[in-house]
Scaffold this active site. Structure first.
Site, mmCIF file in Angstrom:
data_model
loop_
_atom_site.group_PDB
_atom_site.id
_atom_site.type_symbol
_atom_site.label_atom_id
_atom_site.label_comp_id
_atom_site.label_asym_id
_atom_site.label_seq_id
_atom_site.Cartn_x
_atom_site.Cartn_y
_atom_site.Cartn_z
ATOM 1 N N ASP A 101 0.939 -1.154 0.187
ATOM 2 C CA ASP A 101 -0.077 0.007 -0.018
ATOM 3 C C ASP A 101 0.965 1.175 0.068
ATOM 4 O O ASP A 101 1.898 1.167 0.629
ATOM 5 C CB ASP A 101 -0.750 0.137 1.342
ATOM 6 C CG ASP A 101 -1.873 -0.973 1.135
ATOM 7 O OD1 ASP A 101 -2.596 -1.412 0.229
ATOM 8 O OD2 ASP A 101 -2.163 -1.593 2.369
ATOM 9 N N HIS A 102 0.369 2.149 -0.641
ATOM 10 C CA HIS A 102 1.081 3.444 -0.464
ATOM 11 C C HIS A 102 0.176 4.604 -0.012
ATOM 12 O O HIS A 102 -0.541 5.250 -0.821
ATOM 13 C CB HIS A 102 1.502 4.022 -2.020
ATOM 14 C CG HIS A 102 2.630 2.988 -2.583
ATOM 15 N ND1 HIS A 102 2.100 1.970 -3.478
ATOM 16 C CD2 HIS A 102 3.918 2.592 -2.275
ATOM 17 C CE1 HIS A 102 3.120 1.480 -3.802
ATOM 18 N NE2 HIS A 102 4.181 1.583 -3.248
ATOM 19 N N ILE A 103 -0.111 4.709 1.323
ATOM 20 C CA ILE A 103 -1.085 5.506 1.645
ATOM 21 C C ILE A 103 -0.516 7.048 1.819
ATOM 22 O O ILE A 103 0.614 7.147 2.316
ATOM 23 C CB ILE A 103 -1.282 5.369 3.127
ATOM 24 C CG1 ILE A 103 -1.509 3.696 3.562
ATOM 25 C CG2 ILE A 103 -2.203 5.905 3.801
ATOM 26 C CD1 ILE A 103 -2.892 3.381 2.630
#
Length: 181
Positions: A101-103
């Protein structure tokens, strides 16, 4: 098929070069129910509230996931797949187990202080001696690894910091103020 023994070994060797995994990294658009706030419970060592991320999968996310998943399945079937297994989105987003994930988001870049936090030099509108670098500058996750763009923002911020050290001032005129004058 068994998951041990000679038959398992034969099938594993046969399948090793005959399997394919495919996935798509999805874009996540901004949504009013996804936001950052100060946590009312958790605090740092100095008693200051920690940042809380409130985020969940939206109906748009589910529709996009289903649409792309269907296209991937069609492509794999056209390639001759004998079995296509699609994973499903969980009911709610969770960072565990960890995955790719790339929050991002929270400190939006813009030309107008009424709808952004920093200017295009990553300099804060309200605290001109503060420059922000990182994935927080994005309005949303664009669906691809953000490393290159984060690097570009870092170079832009470095350029701004260099200019700011020569002349301590806001480096870009605020579009809100410019149109008001």
């Amino acid at each position: 098929m068994k998951n041990w023994g000679a038959e398992f070994k034969r099938e594993s060797i046969k399948s090793f070069t005959q399997s394919l995994t495919s996935h798509a990294q999805m874009i996540t658009l901004p949504h009013k129910n996804n936001y950052l706030s100060l946590d009312p419970t958790y605090k740092d060592d100095y008693g200051r509230p920690l940042l809380r991320v409130t985020y969940d999968i939206t109906d748009h996310d589910r529709a996009a996931y289903d649409f792309i998943g269907e296209r991937i399945a069609e492509i794999m079937e056209e390639m001759g797949a004998t079995e296509v297994v699609r994973s499903e989105l969980p009911e709610h987003f969770d960072i565990y187990p960890p995955h790719n994930d790339h929050i991002v988001g929270g400190v939006i870049v813009g030309a107008d202080s009424s709808n952004s936090v920093v200017n295009n030099y990553c300099q804060m509108w309200e605290e001109e001696n503060v420059f922000v670098i990182g994935g927080s500058l994005f309005p949303h996750n664009g669906g691809y690894n953000p490393t290159g763009t984060v690097g570009a923002f870092a170079y832009r911020a470095a350029e701004g910091i260099d200019s700011y050290l020569d002349d301590n001032r806001i480096l870009v005129e605020d579009a809100t103020t410019a149109t008001a004058n």
